[in-house]
Enzyme design. Structure first.
Site, PDB file in Angstrom:
ATOM      1  N   MET A  30      40.696  43.090  49.958  1.00 26.70           N
ATOM      2  CA  MET A  30      40.904  42.123  51.035  1.00 26.70           C
ATOM      3  C   MET A  30      42.264  41.445  50.880  1.00 26.70           C
ATOM      4  SD  MET A  30      37.331  40.517  52.327  1.00 26.70           S
ATOM      5  CE  MET A  30      37.122  39.259  51.087  1.00 26.70           C
ATOM      6  N   GLY A  31      43.128  42.029  50.034  1.00 28.52           N
ATOM      7  CA  GLY A  31      44.479  41.518  49.916  1.00 28.52           C
ATOM      8  C   GLY A  31      44.609  40.345  48.971  1.00 28.52           C
ATOM      9  N   TYR A  32      45.762  39.688  49.044  1.00 28.66           N
ATOM     10  CA  TYR A  32      46.183  38.653  48.108  1.00 28.66           C
ATOM     11  C   TYR A  32      45.984  39.185  46.688  1.00 28.66           C
ATOM     12  CZ  TYR A  32      48.057  34.086  47.262  1.00 28.66           C
ATOM     13  OH  TYR A  32      48.909  33.068  46.907  1.00 28.66           O
ATOM     14  N   GLY A  36      44.397  42.352  38.436  1.00 22.93           N
ATOM     15  CA  GLY A  36      43.165  43.131  38.424  1.00 22.93           C
ATOM     16  C   GLY A  36      43.206  44.250  39.456  1.00 22.93           C
ATOM     17  N   HIS A  37      43.690  43.934  40.654  1.00 25.28           N
ATOM     18  CA  HIS A  37      43.854  44.979  41.669  1.00 25.28           C
ATOM     19  C   HIS A  37      44.834  46.052  41.195  1.00 25.28           C
ATOM     20  CE1 HIS A  37      42.656  41.604  44.520  1.00 25.28           C
ATOM     21  NE2 HIS A  37      41.800  42.558  44.828  1.00 25.28           N
ATOM     22  N   CYS A 184      40.371  37.648  36.518  1.00 30.23           N
ATOM     23  CA  CYS A 184      41.349  37.595  37.601  1.00 30.23           C
ATOM     24  C   CYS A 184      40.612  37.698  38.935  1.00 30.23           C
ATOM     25  CB  CYS A 184      42.348  38.749  37.472  1.00 30.23           C
ATOM     26  SG  CYS A 184      43.419  38.615  36.035  1.00 30.23           S
TER      27      CYS A 184
END
EC number: 6.3.2.1
Length: 291
Positions: A30-32, A36-37, A184
């Site tokens: 979902m962005g931001y 971790g992403h 995170c």
């Protein structure tokens, strides 16, 4: 990296790779984005020929009392991070691209989706399962990557894929943590400086659960009570869910014996709810593994 916003454009771009037999990995977000992403992107990059990341703040998974408009967004920042991580395609649709008409079709897992977080966020996991199914249909990935921090979400997606025979391997990626152990999360930006300092008690509560189980406690309720009291020692922490469950089914357990157990935490600091979890192997299970 190529950024696309429409389903037809992404399908056309991926068609040639699919015809060439190249593997496709998908990382739905979902962005931001945070580190971790980036770990999800790194693993997807190492295991696939083509990597697709999606950024879509999905209104279906927000309840009427949850402020969809306040969810943090910074597409330009996210694009830069994805470019550096070697992503090939960013799918960043708007609501009108994903839902040109109000959705009549819903993918729901009534049992798994109404437990734990689902009990306090009715309809949330139906929204998650529906959008993930739609993304799977659009991208047709060989593998899809999800963080273990959202453990209930991960297990729901795994069960959905199994039940619907969706041809995608669901890959769980271990939680990435900040220096003080806090998982995170995009939600961390909502914390005030004081709340952020207090939030360090959440990963410490996981360690407390490990200690209690290692000490010989076999009653799940006793462990849950001990962890709740530990969290409550921090005045800013409001534990909403402290639950020991079966790691696969998420069902309550009668006793802590020789199998690993899952501890799930939902702890609120001000208006921000943080999630964390740990799969804990009882001492007897660890000894059996060594033997």
């Amino acid at each position: 990296m190529k950024t696309v916003s429409t389903i037809s454009e992404l399908r056309a771009a991926l068609a040639e790779h699919r015809r060439a037999g190249r593997s496709i990995g998908l990382v739905p977000t979902m962005g931001y984005l945070h580190v971790g992403h980036m770990e999800l992107m790194r693993l997807a990059r190492s295991e696939n020929d083509v990597v697709v990341a999606s950024i879509f703040v999905n209104p279906l998974q927000f309840g009427p009392s949850e402020d969809l408009a306040k969810y943090p967004r910074d597409l330009a920042r996210d694009e830069g991070m994805l470019e550096e991580s070697g992503v090939d395609f960013l799918f960043a649709p708007g609501v009108s691209d994903m839902y040109p008409r109000p959705m009549e079709t819903v993918v729901d897992l009534p049992k798994l989706g109404s437990e734990l977080e689902g009990a306090v966020r009715p309809g949330h996991f139906a929204g998650v399962a529906t959008v993930v199914t739609k993304l799977f249909n659009i991208v047709q990935p060989d593998r899809a990557y999800f963080g273990e921090k959202d453990f209930q979400q991960l297990q729901i997606i795994r069960r959905m894929v199994e039940d619907l025979a969706q041809p995608v391997a669901v890959v769980g990626v271990p939680t990435v943590r900040e220096a003080d152990g806090l998982a995170c999360s995009s939600r961390n930006v909502y914390l005030t400086a004081e709340e952020r300092r207090a939030a360090a008690i959440v990963p410490k509560a996981l360690e407390e659960a490990e200690r209690l189980i290692a000490s010989g406690l076999t009653d799940p309720a006793a462990v849950e009570k001990g962890v709740t009291e530990f969290l409550s020692s921090e005045p800013l922490a409001r534990p909403e869910v402290v639950a020991l469950r079966d790691p696969e089914t998420l069902e309550p357990i009668g006793t802590i014996a020789d199998k690993p157990v899952l501890l799930l935490l939902f702890v609120r600091f001000g208006t921000t709810k943080l999630l964390d979890n740990r799969v804990i192997a009882p001492k007897t299970a660890r000894l059996a593994k060594v033997a």
